[in-house]
Structure formats: structure tokens, C-alpha cells
Write a protein that holds these residues in place. Structure first.
Motif, PDB file in Angstrom:
ATOM      1  N   GLY A  48      37.524  32.180 115.886  1.00  0.00           N
ATOM      2  CA  GLY A  48      38.152  31.326 114.886  1.00  0.00           C
ATOM      3  C   GLY A  48      39.630  31.071 115.064  1.00  0.00           C
ATOM      4  O   GLY A  48      40.318  30.754 114.090  1.00  0.00           O
ATOM      5  N   HIS A  49      40.147  31.150 116.288  1.00  0.00           N
ATOM      6  CA  HIS A  49      41.579  30.948 116.529  1.00  0.00           C
ATOM      7  C   HIS A  49      41.831  29.498 116.957  1.00  0.00           C
ATOM      8  O   HIS A  49      41.851  29.170 118.142  1.00  0.00           O
ATOM      9  CB  HIS A  49      42.084  31.934 117.579  1.00  0.00           C
ATOM     10  N   GLU A  50      42.012  28.638 115.968  1.00  0.00           N
ATOM     11  CA  GLU A  50      42.091  27.194 116.198  1.00  0.00           C
ATOM     12  C   GLU A  50      43.245  26.801 117.116  1.00  0.00           C
ATOM     13  O   GLU A  50      43.087  25.971 118.017  1.00  0.00           O
ATOM     14  CB  GLU A  50      42.200  26.472 114.854  1.00  0.00           C
ATOM     15  N   GLU A  51      44.439  27.375 116.895  1.00  0.00           N
ATOM     16  CA  GLU A  51      45.599  27.010 117.715  1.00  0.00           C
ATOM     17  C   GLU A  51      45.407  27.422 119.163  1.00  0.00           C
ATOM     18  O   GLU A  51      45.843  26.725 120.087  1.00  0.00           O
ATOM     19  CB  GLU A  51      46.872  27.646 117.132  1.00  0.00           C
ATOM     20  N   VAL A  52      44.757  28.555 119.381  1.00  0.00           N
ATOM     21  CA  VAL A  52      44.482  28.999 120.750  1.00  0.00           C
ATOM     22  C   VAL A  52      43.484  28.056 121.425  1.00  0.00           C
ATOM     23  O   VAL A  52      43.616  27.718 122.599  1.00  0.00           O
ATOM     24  CB  VAL A  52      43.945  30.453 120.761  1.00  0.00           C
ATOM     25  N   VAL A  53      42.470  27.629 120.654  1.00  0.00           N
ATOM     26  CA  VAL A  53      41.493  26.670 121.179  1.00  0.00           C
ATOM     27  C   VAL A  53      42.196  25.389 121.621  1.00  0.00           C
ATOM     28  O   VAL A  53      41.960  24.875 122.726  1.00  0.00           O
ATOM     29  CB  VAL A  53      40.415  26.359 120.116  1.00  0.00           C
ATOM     30  N   LYS A  54      43.083  24.865 120.782  1.00  0.00           N
ATOM     31  CA  LYS A  54      43.824  23.639 121.124  1.00  0.00           C
ATOM     32  C   LYS A  54      44.645  23.836 122.390  1.00  0.00           C
ATOM     33  O   LYS A  54      44.688  22.969 123.271  1.00  0.00           O
ATOM     34  CB  LYS A  54      44.743  23.234 119.965  1.00  0.00           C
ATOM     35  N   LEU A  55      45.319  24.989 122.477  1.00  0.00           N
ATOM     36  CA  LEU A  55      46.173  25.274 123.636  1.00  0.00           C
ATOM     37  C   LEU A  55      45.342  25.324 124.915  1.00  0.00           C
ATOM     38  O   LEU A  55      45.721  24.736 125.943  1.00  0.00           O
ATOM     39  CB  LEU A  55      46.903  26.598 123.421  1.00  0.00           C
ATOM     40  N   GLY A  76      28.850  28.079 118.820  1.00  0.00           N
ATOM     41  CA  GLY A  76      29.303  29.396 118.403  1.00  0.00           C
ATOM     42  C   GLY A  76      30.624  29.372 117.670  1.00  0.00           C
ATOM     43  O   GLY A  76      31.128  30.426 117.250  1.00  0.00           O
ATOM     44  N   ALA A  77      31.210  28.177 117.520  1.00  0.00           N
ATOM     45  CA  ALA A  77      32.517  28.072 116.857  1.00  0.00           C
ATOM     46  C   ALA A  77      32.448  28.615 115.434  1.00  0.00           C
ATOM     47  O   ALA A  77      31.490  28.346 114.695  1.00  0.00           O
ATOM     48  CB  ALA A  77      32.979  26.617 116.848  1.00  0.00           C
ATOM     49  N   LEU A  78      33.479  29.365 115.051  1.00  0.00           N
ATOM     50  CA  LEU A  78      33.475  30.023 113.743  1.00  0.00           C
ATOM     51  C   LEU A  78      33.623  29.027 112.601  1.00  0.00           C
ATOM     52  O   LEU A  78      33.058  29.211 111.526  1.00  0.00           O
ATOM     53  CB  LEU A  78      34.599  31.068 113.684  1.00  0.00           C
ATOM     54  N   THR A  79      34.400  27.962 112.825  1.00  0.00           N
ATOM     55  CA  THR A  79      34.660  27.003 111.743  1.00  0.00           C
ATOM     56  C   THR A  79      34.294  25.583 112.172  1.00  0.00           C
ATOM     57  O   THR A  79      34.251  25.263 113.365  1.00  0.00           O
ATOM     58  CB  THR A  79      36.147  27.021 111.336  1.00  0.00           C
ATOM     59  N   ASP A  80      34.063  24.735 111.187  1.00  0.00           N
ATOM     60  CA  ASP A  80      33.747  23.332 111.472  1.00  0.00           C
ATOM     61  C   ASP A  80      34.929  22.616 112.116  1.00  0.00           C
ATOM     62  O   ASP A  80      34.740  21.727 112.947  1.00  0.00           O
ATOM     63  CB  ASP A  80      33.347  22.607 110.179  1.00  0.00           C
ATOM     64  N   SER A  81      36.146  22.982 111.719  1.00  0.00           N
ATOM     65  CA  SER A  81      37.323  22.309 112.292  1.00  0.00           C
ATOM     66  C   SER A  81      37.433  22.587 113.787  1.00  0.00           C
ATOM     67  O   SER A  81      37.782  21.697 114.572  1.00  0.00           O
ATOM     68  CB  SER A  81      38.597  22.743 111.563  1.00  0.00           C
ATOM     69  N   GLN A  88      35.674  16.651 120.216  1.00  0.00           N
ATOM     70  CA  GLN A  88      36.608  15.612 120.653  1.00  0.00           C
ATOM     71  C   GLN A  88      36.938  15.759 122.129  1.00  0.00           C
ATOM     72  O   GLN A  88      37.175  14.780 122.829  1.00  0.00           O
ATOM     73  CB  GLN A  88      37.899  15.694 119.828  1.00  0.00           C
ATOM     74  N   TYR A  89      36.957  17.003 122.611  1.00  0.00           N
ATOM     75  CA  TYR A  89      37.277  17.252 124.009  1.00  0.00           C
ATOM     76  C   TYR A  89      36.033  17.316 124.893  1.00  0.00           C
ATOM     77  O   TYR A  89      36.141  17.512 126.090  1.00  0.00           O
ATOM     78  CB  TYR A  89      38.038  18.582 124.156  1.00  0.00           C
ATOM     79  N   ASP A  90      34.855  17.174 124.283  1.00  0.00           N
ATOM     80  CA  ASP A  90      33.620  17.272 125.057  1.00  0.00           C
ATOM     81  C   ASP A  90      33.605  16.223 126.155  1.00  0.00           C
ATOM     82  O   ASP A  90      33.816  15.038 125.911  1.00  0.00           O
ATOM     83  CB  ASP A  90      32.426  17.058 124.119  1.00  0.00           C
TER      84      ASP A  90
END
Length: 518
Positions: A48-55, A76-81, A88-90
Motif C-alpha cells: 500500500g505504498h502509493e508514492e513508492v509505486v509512483k516512483l 494484489g494492490a492494497l488500495t483502489d488508488s 494507467q501504466y499498464d
């Protein structure tokens, strides 16, 4: 697993963005996996670490749902966001090796049981004098400037020698690029200038643009991101080029003849002299008895399982390939190999050809039924699925075809999607369809398809209708059992149970008239 990658995985797991940023800058492979098959992106999304995912995505981590690891990240993503960010990056439509036509084109560089190449190229700088066995139509399509540098048109040379100023390594990289083998990561800085000059000379603008940009990039992660971007652009450009090739050289050079007539010898020779560089002729006969002859390529038709099996068998002798070898000049009319599509309208055959050449997926609903039938004959399951999707999603298809025609086609081609679609349409309007004699026929036909008979036979079409009746009224099986014991008529009407029972009774009545139990 090296220490830096282990640290990166830990930082992704705990959400330490600063450390992830630092470690990613070292050039560590962001798409590697640990001993548990977890990538850094998967660990960050799972925790669930959204900022790390973006980075990670910005630094070149790949999210591709057509691959196991990419699908794990998304689901497996923890959150919908986070899931939305990953989608979007798929790049499942951009990664070359996931594109069937790309995989096939790349495979043509390998030797096959039947030779499909018609030109060989060698670098004078090669000590082994290794020959690259290639295809004129692909070279002309993917490298438009190449044809202007060497004369291989109209019976020209079939063996081309490239000046020694072009090293064998550079020639191999360019060849792989032309055949869509992922090669951007193989480029050595020492070959950069020669590759830029050659890509400009041979008209490969995407390769030239990539090289001129990447030569100034030092950060490995930025390079990785750029490679992903350009690999997508290269693939789409190749698709556009092959689309133009099919339009300008195959369809435009096709020849029509009337019923009971054949193509004249001179027309065949002219077709083989065309800019399509064909090595076989595809013949299609439509419903009016007219025939159309298309100049095509064994290299592409072998992508079809039907033709591949045909070409792999000893029947290859029928196609004159023992006489019509690579490097020969234009064959005589008796040597020109021909293959036939199953009888169909020309538009249908051309949709199949477009798919084989460049994965064209647009199927107008007017042709979807015929495309499905021909694709089944050619053993092309992917095209069958695409046609079935068009049929079930078209708003106009039922104005042209009855739901029972669609059902029967589903049975004939073994497409369960059409069977379920037909059952849903009938169930949703069972009172109207119950008056149609064709429904009784469909139920009887379905009853004969029972493979394993039990004490109470199961009729698939009836089972499917009952399932969609439950969906129509938003019931579960337990709801029906519960409401069946209820005496409150107002409740039964308000819940829709009365209407459900009426529809279900209609099905039961049909079975009774047919003396069937299901």
C-alpha cells in the motif's frame, strides 16, 4: 540476489521512498524478482505504498497485466488508488513480445522447416561471412530507405553485400530492429554513430530518434523508461507500415476473375513481379462464384495454424517449393504455388489477411459471423474470440441474424461465449421466444449434445437459461427456495418472484411438450 536489490525490496516493503529513490539510481534492475518471485513494484503495491509505486513506475518499473508479475501487481494492490495508477501504466498492449504478430515476425529470423526468405545479406567486414536470410517485403516495408541503396527489385540481386564500414554487429542490430526483436538494450556506445548514420540512410526514423536521445542519458533507470516508450512506438510504427503494405501491395495488386475462369499466365507473372514480392498466391471464391487472387507470403500465412500444419506436411510438394527455391528469379506459371481460403466474401478474407500481417482487430459486426466461421476453419482461436466479442457486444447484430443462428454458430465453432449470450437473450424475453418454434428446436438440439447421461439429464441451453433468469431477477438459488415457502402475495410480486416463477414455468412447459426432463 545481490545486496542492493535486497535492500531495494526491503525499502519497497516498508515504504521507504528516500531509500527506494537512492537505490533505483544505482542502476539496479527494477524488474527483477526476489527468491519468492516478488518484484519491487509488487511489494510496494501489495503493502500500500502509493508514492513508492509512483516512483518505481517513473523510474522504469514495468506493469504489464499480460504477464504473471504485472497481473499480480494489479490484483494484489492494497488500495483502489494504487490499482488505478498501475492500470494507467499498464503496457500490455505495448510490450512487443506480447503482440502475436511481433512474436511471429521475430521468429522469421530463425531457420524453419521450409525456407521463406528470398534475399540474403552479408557484411564484408564479417570474417565468417555469415549470411542473414531475410525477406524482401519486410525489408521494403520496415526500412524504406534500404531499397534505394540496393537493387533487389524486378529480378535484381538476391544476395547483397554490405560495405565493411558497417560491422556485423551493427548489421545484426539493425536486422533485429527491422524484425521487431527487442534490441534497444543491446546497443553499445561504440556502435552509436554508425547506427545513427545507417538508420538515417535506411529510413528507420524511430531508431535514429531513440539513439540520438539515449546517447545523452546517463541514468540507467531513465534509459530503461525510454526503452519501454520507444519499444511501444516502434511496434505501433511497424503495425502502420504493415497496414500500408497490405493496402498498397497486396489488396491493390489482387486480381478478380469470373466464375469457372483462371488467372492468365501473364497475370500471374505480373503479380510476382509486383512490389509485394509474393512467394505464393491466395485464392478466395465468394458466394457469387467470383475468384480473387492475392499476392501473399508463406512467411505470414505460416502464422495460421491451419496453413502451418499444411506446410509442415509432405503436401508441401503441392506448393512447388521443391522447384521454387529462394534466390531464383520469377518462376514459370506452373511453378507458382497457390493456396485457397475456405469460400467466403472477399471482405472476410481480407480481414483475416490483415490480422495475419499486422494483428488488425477491427471486425465490423456485419462480417463478424462469417469471420468467426472462417477463423474456426483456419484454427485461429484468437480471431474467433475477437469475432465472438463483436457479436455479443453489437447492438445491430440481432436485426440481421436471429439469436438461434448465433447459438448454432456457437455450437459449431465451440464458442461458449455465444452459447451463454444466446441463453441470456432468450431468458430475458422468454415469453416472446416461447412462442417461436425455433426455441423448441434449439432445446431438442441441446438435449442431443449431452455427453454424459445421468438419472436426470442436464440440457446445457436450458441450464444456461435458468441461470440467466436468476440474474434477470437478481436472485440467488437460496432466495428462490426461501421465497417458494412464502405466502404473502404482495411480497412475492414486489420481489419479482411471481414474474420469475412465471418465466420458469414457461421453460418447464416447453420441456413438458418436448417430453424432456432437465
Amino acid at each position: 540476489m545481490n545486496k542492493i536489490f535486497s535492500e531495494l525490496c526491503y525499502a519497497c516493503r516498508v515504504g521507504d521512498k528516500e531509500n527506494v529513490d537512492r537505490l533505483a539510481s544505482t542502476g539496479v534492475n527494477l524488474n527483477a524478482v526476489d527468491e519468492f518471485d516478488n518484484s519491487p513494484l509488487f511489494l510496494a503495491s501489495l503493502c500500500g505504498h502509493e508514492e513508492v509505486v509512483k516512483l518505481l513506475l517513473e523510474r522504469g518499473a514495468v506493469c504489464d497485466r499480460d504477464r504473471y508479475e504485472g497481473a499480480r501487481c494489479i490484483y494484489g494492490a492494497l488500495t483502489d488508488s494504487i490499482r488505478d495508477i498501475l492500470l494507467q501504466y499498464d503496457i500490455s498492449k505495448a510490450v512487443d513480445l506480447n503482440q502475436p504478430f511481433v512474436m511471429h515476425l521475430s521468429s522469421l529470423l530463425k531457420e524453419s522447416a521450409y525456407q521463406t526468405h528470398d534475399i540474403c545479406i552479408t557484411s564484408l567486414g564479417s570474417k565468417q561471412n555469415n549470411r542473414l536470410r531475410l525477406h524482401k517485403f519486410i525489408l521494403n516495408t520496415r526500412s524504406p530507405g534500404f531499397a534505394g541503396q540496393v537493387d533487389f527489385f524486378n529480378g535484381g540481386k538476391h544476395c547483397i553485400e554490405i560495405p565493411s564500414s558497417v560491422s556485423p554487429t551493427v548489421l545484426e542490430i539493425v536486422t533485429k530492429f527491422i524484425y521487431l526483436v527487442p534490441v534497444l538494450h543491446e546497443i553499445d556506445a561504440r556502435d552509436m554513430n554508425c547506427l545513427i548514420d545507417l538508420s538515417a540512410l535506411w529510413g528507420m526514423s524511430e531508431l535514429k530518434e531513440f539513439l540520438e536521445r539515449v546517447r545523452h542519458v546517463i541514468d540507467p533507470s531513465e534509459k530503461s523508461t525510454m526503452m519501454v516508450e520507444y519499444q511501444h512506438r516502434i511496434t505501433e510504427r511497424a503495425r502502420e507500415q504493415l497496414c500500408c503494405f497490405v493496402n498498397d501491395n497486396i489488396l491493390r495488386n489482387a486480381v478478380d476473375v469470373g466464375p469457372n475462369l483462371s488467372l492468365r499466365s501473364q497475370e500471374l507473372i505480373s503479380m510476382f513481379n509486383s512490389s509485394a514480392f509474393p512467394d505464393l498466391i491466395v485464392v478466395v471464391e465468394n458466394s457469387m462464384g467470383l475468384k480473387r487472387f492475392y499476392p501473399c507470403h508463406l512467411a505470414i500465412l505460416s502464422r495460421s495454424n491451419y496453413f502451418k500444419i499444411m506446410f509442415d506436411l509432405p503436401l508441401a510438394e503441392c506448393f512447388a517449393y521443391k522447384q521454387f527455391k529462394a534466390y531464383r528469379n520469377i518462376p514459370s506459371p506452373t511453378e507458382i504455388p497457390t493456396v485457397s481460403f475456405p469460400p467466403c466474401e472477399f471482405e472476410v478474407a481480407e480481414l483475416l489477411l490483415r490480422y495475419l500481417y499486422y494483428d488488425a482487430s477491427e471486425i465490423p459486426w456485419q462480417y463478424a459471423m462469417d469471420v468467426l466461421l472462417i477463423a474456426d476453419h483456419l484454427l485461429e482461436d484468437r480471431v474467433k474470440s475477437m469475432a465472438a466479442v463483436v457479436i455479443t457486444q453489437s447492438k445491430d447484430i440481432l436485426e440481421e441474424y436471429s439469436i438461434f443462428q448465433i447459438l448454432y454458430l456457437g455450437w459449431e465453432t465451440r464458442m461458449e461465449r455465444l452459447e451463454h449470450y444466446a441463453a441470456k437473450i432468450v431468458a430475458n424475453d422468454i415469453q416472446r421466444y416461447a412462442k417461436d418454434p425455433e426455441l423448441k428446436k434449439a432445446i431438442m438440439l441441446s438435449s442431443t449434445r449431452i455427453s454424459i447421461r445421468q438419472e436426470t439429464d442436464s440440457i446445457e441451453f436450458v441450464d444456461d437459461m435458468r441461470y440467466y433468469l436468476l440474474q434477470k431477477y437478481a436472485f440467488e438459488a437460496d432466495d428462490v427456495e426461501f421465497l417458494g415457502e412464502e405466502d404473502d402475495e404482495d411480497l412475492l410480486k414486489a420481489s419479482g418472484f411471481s414474474d420469475y416463477m412465471k418465466d420458469n414455468s414457461t421453460i418447464e412447459a416447453l420441456l413438458g411438450k418436448l417430453n424432456l426432463q432437465a
